[in-house]
Write a protein that holds these residues in place. Structure first.
Motif, mmCIF file in Angstrom:
data_model
loop_
_atom_site.group_PDB
_atom_site.id
_atom_site.type_symbol
_atom_site.label_atom_id
_atom_site.label_comp_id
_atom_site.label_asym_id
_atom_site.label_seq_id
_atom_site.Cartn_x
_atom_site.Cartn_y
_atom_site.Cartn_z
ATOM 1 N N LYS A 127 88.311 42.405 35.983
ATOM 2 C CA LYS A 127 86.951 42.013 35.616
ATOM 3 C C LYS A 127 86.021 42.075 36.835
ATOM 4 O O LYS A 127 84.915 42.603 36.754
ATOM 5 C CB LYS A 127 86.951 40.608 35.013
ATOM 6 C CG LYS A 127 85.594 40.144 34.558
ATOM 7 C CD LYS A 127 85.642 38.766 33.944
ATOM 8 C CE LYS A 127 84.243 38.325 33.557
ATOM 9 N NZ LYS A 127 84.195 36.953 33.092
ATOM 10 N N ARG A 130 81.929 47.750 40.243
ATOM 11 C CA ARG A 130 81.731 49.192 40.051
ATOM 12 C C ARG A 130 80.520 49.470 39.162
ATOM 13 O O ARG A 130 79.808 50.450 39.372
ATOM 14 C CB ARG A 130 82.982 49.828 39.437
ATOM 15 C CG ARG A 130 84.201 49.823 40.358
ATOM 16 C CD ARG A 130 84.290 51.132 41.146
ATOM 17 N NE ARG A 130 85.455 51.196 41.977
ATOM 18 C CZ ARG A 130 86.532 51.943 41.724
ATOM 19 N NH1 ARG A 130 86.586 52.685 40.644
ATOM 20 N NH2 ARG A 130 87.530 51.955 42.557
ATOM 21 N N ARG A 131 80.281 48.624 38.170
ATOM 22 C CA ARG A 131 79.102 48.818 37.312
ATOM 23 C C ARG A 131 77.823 48.632 38.114
ATOM 24 O O ARG A 131 76.853 49.387 37.944
ATOM 25 C CB ARG A 131 79.143 47.863 36.124
ATOM 26 C CG ARG A 131 80.172 48.272 35.090
ATOM 27 C CD ARG A 131 80.310 47.260 33.980
ATOM 28 N NE ARG A 131 81.289 47.723 33.011
ATOM 29 C CZ ARG A 131 82.004 46.926 32.246
ATOM 30 N NH1 ARG A 131 81.848 45.605 32.312
ATOM 31 N NH2 ARG A 131 82.876 47.432 31.396
ATOM 32 N N GLN A 132 77.807 47.629 38.976
ATOM 33 C CA GLN A 132 76.636 47.403 39.835
ATOM 34 C C GLN A 132 76.417 48.601 40.755
ATOM 35 O O GLN A 132 75.299 49.096 40.894
ATOM 36 C CB GLN A 132 76.821 46.123 40.662
ATOM 37 C CG GLN A 132 75.655 45.798 41.566
ATOM 38 C CD GLN A 132 74.380 45.516 40.817
ATOM 39 O OE1 GLN A 132 74.383 44.899 39.764
ATOM 40 N NE2 GLN A 132 73.263 45.978 41.351
ATOM 41 N N SER A 133 77.486 49.066 41.335
ATOM 42 C CA SER A 133 77.413 50.231 42.215
ATOM 43 C C SER A 133 76.955 51.477 41.445
ATOM 44 O O SER A 133 76.148 52.266 41.944
ATOM 45 C CB SER A 133 78.784 50.468 42.845
ATOM 46 O OG SER A 133 78.730 51.517 43.752
ATOM 47 N N PHE A 134 77.468 51.646 40.233
ATOM 48 C CA PHE A 134 77.068 52.778 39.378
ATOM 49 C C PHE A 134 75.565 52.737 39.127
ATOM 50 O O PHE A 134 74.879 53.766 39.231
ATOM 51 C CB PHE A 134 77.837 52.705 38.052
ATOM 52 C CG PHE A 134 77.459 53.772 37.067
ATOM 53 C CD1 PHE A 134 77.950 55.063 37.194
ATOM 54 C CD2 PHE A 134 76.607 53.489 36.002
ATOM 55 C CE1 PHE A 134 77.601 56.058 36.285
ATOM 56 C CE2 PHE A 134 76.262 54.472 35.094
ATOM 57 C CZ PHE A 134 76.758 55.752 35.230
ATOM 58 N N THR A 135 75.051 51.561 38.819
ATOM 59 C CA THR A 135 73.615 51.408 38.576
ATOM 60 C C THR A 135 72.816 51.800 39.812
ATOM 61 O O THR A 135 71.871 52.586 39.733
ATOM 62 C CB THR A 135 73.285 49.957 38.168
ATOM 63 O OG1 THR A 135 73.992 49.653 36.971
ATOM 64 C CG2 THR A 135 71.799 49.760 37.953
ATOM 65 N N LEU A 167 85.394 45.755 37.677
ATOM 66 C CA LEU A 167 84.478 46.390 36.728
ATOM 67 C C LEU A 167 83.038 45.978 37.008
ATOM 68 O O LEU A 167 82.129 46.817 37.003
ATOM 69 C CB LEU A 167 84.869 46.042 35.291
ATOM 70 C CG LEU A 167 86.100 46.754 34.748
ATOM 71 C CD1 LEU A 167 86.501 46.170 33.390
ATOM 72 C CD2 LEU A 167 85.881 48.252 34.647
ATOM 73 N N GLU A 168 82.820 44.696 37.278
ATOM 74 C CA GLU A 168 81.468 44.221 37.582
ATOM 75 C C GLU A 168 80.939 44.888 38.849
ATOM 76 O O GLU A 168 79.796 45.355 38.884
ATOM 77 C CB GLU A 168 81.460 42.701 37.741
ATOM 78 C CG GLU A 168 81.642 41.948 36.438
ATOM 79 C CD GLU A 168 81.813 40.446 36.627
ATOM 80 O OE1 GLU A 168 81.594 39.940 37.762
ATOM 81 O OE2 GLU A 168 82.178 39.774 35.655
#
Length: 124
Positions: free
Chosen positions: A80, A86-91, A83-84
């Motif tokens: 979890k 990596r999602r922030q980094s993706f954004t 994922l949080e």
């Protein structure tokens, strides 16, 4: 695990990211034993300090935890957290740039979604 490293990024980060990927992909689950530093050194044929640096970062971020004399294990909630992160980094790395370029080209939100669906194969 991949055995080839990218010259654009420090090796310890790549080792770390490969362990993170295994957790995200659920190849390593909570409380599973992670590969030992020695296993990674032997597999990749790289310096012990390089592997230790990547592993220690995962320990500091509470993705892995140490059991003295036994090894490293995947922490509760590690997937979890990753994922949080990596999602922030993706954004930050992709979405912000995409939106800025779309604004320059006067591409609408609907068009962006259409393009994304087409690339993902969701729309024929």
């Amino acid at each position: 695990m991949k055995n080839a490293f990218n010259a654009d990024k420090p090796i310890y980060i790549q080792v770390r990211e490969q362990i993170e990927d295994q957790i995200i992909n659920q190849q390593l689950k909570e409380n599973d034993q992670a590969p030992s530093t020695n296993q990674l050194v032997n597999y990749y044929k790289i310096n012990h300090a390089t592997v230790s640096k990547g592993i220690n970062q995962l320990v500091e971020e509470e993705i892995l935890y140490k059991k003295r004399g036994i090894g490293m294990f995947v922490a509760e909630g590690a997937r979890k957290k990753l994922l949080e992160k990596r999602r922030q980094s993706f954004t930050e790395d992709y979405i912000v740039t995409l939106v800025q370029e779309a604004n320059k080209l006067e591409i609408t939100n609907e068009d962006i979604l259409t393009y994304i669906k087409k690339v993902r194969g969701d729309e024929k």
